[in-house]
Design a protein around this motif. Structure first.
Motif, PDB file in Angstrom:
ATOM      1  N   ILE A   1       0.841  -1.198   0.000  1.00 12.99           N
ATOM      2  CA  ILE A   1       0.000   0.000   0.000  1.00 12.99           C
ATOM      3  C   ILE A   1       0.877   1.251   0.000  1.00 12.99           C
ATOM      4  O   ILE A   1       0.591   2.227  -0.703  1.00 12.99           O
ATOM      5  CB  ILE A   1      -0.955  -0.007   1.215  1.00 12.99           C
ATOM      6  N   ALA A   2       1.958   1.221   0.779  1.00 12.95           N
ATOM      7  CA  ALA A   2       2.863   2.375   0.837  1.00 12.95           C
ATOM      8  C   ALA A   2       3.480   2.653  -0.534  1.00 12.95           C
ATOM      9  O   ALA A   2       3.607   3.812  -0.936  1.00 12.95           O
ATOM     10  CB  ALA A   2       3.958   2.129   1.874  1.00 12.95           C
ATOM     11  N   ILE A   3       3.860   1.608  -1.257  1.00 18.35           N
ATOM     12  CA  ILE A   3       4.433   1.791  -2.592  1.00 18.35           C
ATOM     13  C   ILE A   3       3.408   2.427  -3.528  1.00 18.35           C
ATOM     14  O   ILE A   3       3.695   3.420  -4.208  1.00 18.35           O
ATOM     15  CB  ILE A   3       4.938   0.450  -3.168  1.00 18.35           C
ATOM     16  N   ILE A   4       2.206   1.877  -3.555  1.00 17.37           N
ATOM     17  CA  ILE A   4       1.170   2.377  -4.464  1.00 17.37           C
ATOM     18  C   ILE A   4       0.790   3.818  -4.107  1.00 17.37           C
ATOM     19  O   ILE A   4       0.686   4.682  -4.983  1.00 17.37           O
ATOM     20  CB  ILE A   4      -0.059   1.440  -4.453  1.00 17.37           C
TER      21      ILE A   4
ATOM     22  N   ILE B   1       3.546   6.285  -5.153  1.00 17.49           N
ATOM     23  CA  ILE B   1       3.498   6.583  -6.584  1.00 17.49           C
ATOM     24  C   ILE B   1       2.375   7.578  -6.873  1.00 17.49           C
ATOM     25  O   ILE B   1       2.549   8.529  -7.635  1.00 17.49           O
ATOM     26  CB  ILE B   1       3.353   5.288  -7.411  1.00 17.49           C
ATOM     27  N   CYS B   2       1.219   7.386  -6.230  1.00 15.06           N
ATOM     28  CA  CYS B   2       0.101   8.321  -6.407  1.00 15.06           C
ATOM     29  C   CYS B   2       0.471   9.714  -5.904  1.00 15.06           C
ATOM     30  O   CYS B   2       0.161  10.715  -6.550  1.00 15.06           O
ATOM     31  CB  CYS B   2      -1.134   7.816  -5.667  1.00 15.06           C
ATOM     32  N   TRP B   3       1.149   9.777  -4.764  1.00 17.39           N
ATOM     33  CA  TRP B   3       1.543  11.069  -4.199  1.00 17.39           C
ATOM     34  C   TRP B   3       2.550  11.775  -5.101  1.00 17.39           C
ATOM     35  O   TRP B   3       2.416  12.976  -5.359  1.00 17.39           O
ATOM     36  CB  TRP B   3       2.128  10.870  -2.794  1.00 17.39           C
TER      37      TRP B   3
ATOM     38  N   VAL C   1       4.000  15.923  -9.210  1.00 17.99           N
ATOM     39  CA  VAL C   1       4.418  16.225 -10.587  1.00 17.99           C
ATOM     40  C   VAL C   1       3.328  17.027 -11.297  1.00 17.99           C
ATOM     41  O   VAL C   1       3.620  17.993 -12.003  1.00 17.99           O
ATOM     42  CB  VAL C   1       4.758  14.932 -11.359  1.00 17.99           C
ATOM     43  N   GLU C   2       2.065  16.639 -11.098  1.00 19.52           N
ATOM     44  CA  GLU C   2       0.958  17.370 -11.722  1.00 19.52           C
ATOM     45  C   GLU C   2       0.956  18.831 -11.264  1.00 19.52           C
ATOM     46  O   GLU C   2       0.759  19.742 -12.068  1.00 19.52           O
ATOM     47  CB  GLU C   2      -0.375  16.719 -11.370  1.00 19.52           C
ATOM     48  N   ALA C   3       1.183  19.054  -9.991  1.00 26.11           N
ATOM     49  CA  ALA C   3       1.183  20.425  -9.464  1.00 26.11           C
ATOM     50  C   ALA C   3       2.346  21.241 -10.006  1.00 26.11           C
ATOM     51  O   ALA C   3       2.234  22.457 -10.171  1.00 26.11           O
ATOM     52  CB  ALA C   3       1.234  20.395  -7.936  1.00 26.11           C
ATOM     53  N   LEU C   4       3.458  20.580 -10.307  1.00 25.00           N
ATOM     54  CA  LEU C   4       4.642  21.290 -10.799  1.00 25.00           C
ATOM     55  C   LEU C   4       4.610  21.562 -12.304  1.00 25.00           C
ATOM     56  O   LEU C   4       5.330  22.443 -12.783  1.00 25.00           O
ATOM     57  CB  LEU C   4       5.908  20.494 -10.453  1.00 25.00           C
TER      58      LEU C   4
ATOM     59  N   ALA D   1      -1.963  21.511 -17.808  1.00 24.59           N
ATOM     60  CA  ALA D   1      -2.854  20.535 -17.178  1.00 24.59           C
ATOM     61  C   ALA D   1      -2.568  19.134 -17.715  1.00 24.59           C
ATOM     62  O   ALA D   1      -2.518  18.918 -18.936  1.00 24.59           O
ATOM     63  CB  ALA D   1      -4.303  20.907 -17.453  1.00 24.59           C
ATOM     64  N   PHE D   2      -2.327  18.208 -16.816  1.00 24.55           N
ATOM     65  CA  PHE D   2      -2.111  16.810 -17.178  1.00 24.55           C
ATOM     66  C   PHE D   2      -2.569  15.972 -15.990  1.00 24.55           C
ATOM     67  O   PHE D   2      -2.162  16.238 -14.863  1.00 24.55           O
ATOM     68  CB  PHE D   2      -0.628  16.561 -17.483  1.00 24.55           C
ATOM     69  N   PRO D   3      -3.416  14.946 -16.212  1.00 23.21           N
ATOM     70  CA  PRO D   3      -3.988  14.197 -15.093  1.00 23.21           C
ATOM     71  C   PRO D   3      -2.933  13.440 -14.279  1.00 23.21           C
ATOM     72  O   PRO D   3      -2.066  12.761 -14.837  1.00 23.21           O
ATOM     73  CB  PRO D   3      -4.938  13.207 -15.764  1.00 23.21           C
ATOM     74  N   ALA D   4      -3.044  13.550 -12.976  1.00 19.99           N
ATOM     75  CA  ALA D   4      -2.109  12.861 -12.078  1.00 19.99           C
ATOM     76  C   ALA D   4      -2.230  11.348 -12.220  1.00 19.99           C
ATOM     77  O   ALA D   4      -1.240  10.623 -12.072  1.00 19.99           O
ATOM     78  CB  ALA D   4      -2.362  13.282 -10.641  1.00 19.99           C
ATOM     79  N   SER D   5      -3.425  10.857 -12.538  1.00 19.70           N
ATOM     80  CA  SER D   5      -3.604   9.411 -12.684  1.00 19.70           C
ATOM     81  C   SER D   5      -2.788   8.870 -13.860  1.00 19.70           C
ATOM     82  O   SER D   5      -2.196   7.789 -13.778  1.00 19.70           O
ATOM     83  CB  SER D   5      -5.081   9.064 -12.867  1.00 19.70           C
ATOM     84  N   VAL D   6      -2.733   9.633 -14.940  1.00 14.68           N
ATOM     85  CA  VAL D   6      -1.936   9.218 -16.098  1.00 14.68           C
ATOM     86  C   VAL D   6      -0.444   9.301 -15.762  1.00 14.68           C
ATOM     87  O   VAL D   6       0.335   8.409 -16.120  1.00 14.68           O
ATOM     88  CB  VAL D   6      -2.282  10.083 -17.335  1.00 14.68           C
ATOM     89  N   ILE D   7      -0.055  10.344 -15.058  1.00 17.33           N
ATOM     90  CA  ILE D   7       1.341  10.473 -14.626  1.00 17.33           C
ATOM     91  C   ILE D   7       1.713   9.287 -13.748  1.00 17.33           C
ATOM     92  O   ILE D   7       2.789   8.701 -13.893  1.00 17.33           O
ATOM     93  CB  ILE D   7       1.566  11.803 -13.875  1.00 17.33           C
TER      94      ILE D   7
END
Length: 122
Positions: free
Chosen positions: A7-10, A13-15, A20-23, A27-33
């Motif tokens: 869970i920590a790994i997944i 990666i989401c975090w 990256v999306e904020a930086l 606009a680019f979806p965080a889920s795709v990143i």
């Protein structure tokens, strides 16, 4: 402990994908990143499938549960979507056919490449 590690790994990666999306200046979806990041980590060998197998299998087997909020949102805004119903249905049908075709040709190419590799190495 193994499940907490997965869970920590997944979630890490989401975090990272959210950061990256904020930086990004566009606009680019965080889920795709996140998917791209996970692919790169798996492809380079930094992360092995065994590190996330159980948790990812659980998430995949319960994927329908995660579509409930999107379905409820569509029902909440049906009066807004009603005016564009025909174009939306047409887009869904066309993109479904394109997705099926892309998947079929991807599988066909993968089988071809695997057979070619087997002939060359075997």
């Amino acid at each position: 402990m193994k499940i907490i590690y997965q869970i920590a790994i997944i979630f890490s990666i989401c975090w990272v994908s959210q950061v990256v999306e904020a930086l990004l200046p566009f606009a680019f979806p965080a889920s795709v990143i996140g998917m791209i990041l996970l692919f790169l980590l798996l492809a380079t060998g930094v992360l092995r499938m065994e590190h996330i197998r159980e948790k990812s299998d659980f998430l995949l087997s319960n994927m329908a549960f995660f579509f409930i909020p999107a379905g409820v949102s569509v029902m909440n805004y049906f009066d807004v979507l009603k005016s564009s119903l025909i174009p939306l249905v047409l887009i869904c049908l066309v993109t479904t056919v394109i997705t099926f075709a892309a998947t079929a040709y991807s599988i066909k190419l993968t089988v071809y490449l695997m057979n070619r590799r087997k002939r060359n190495h075997g």
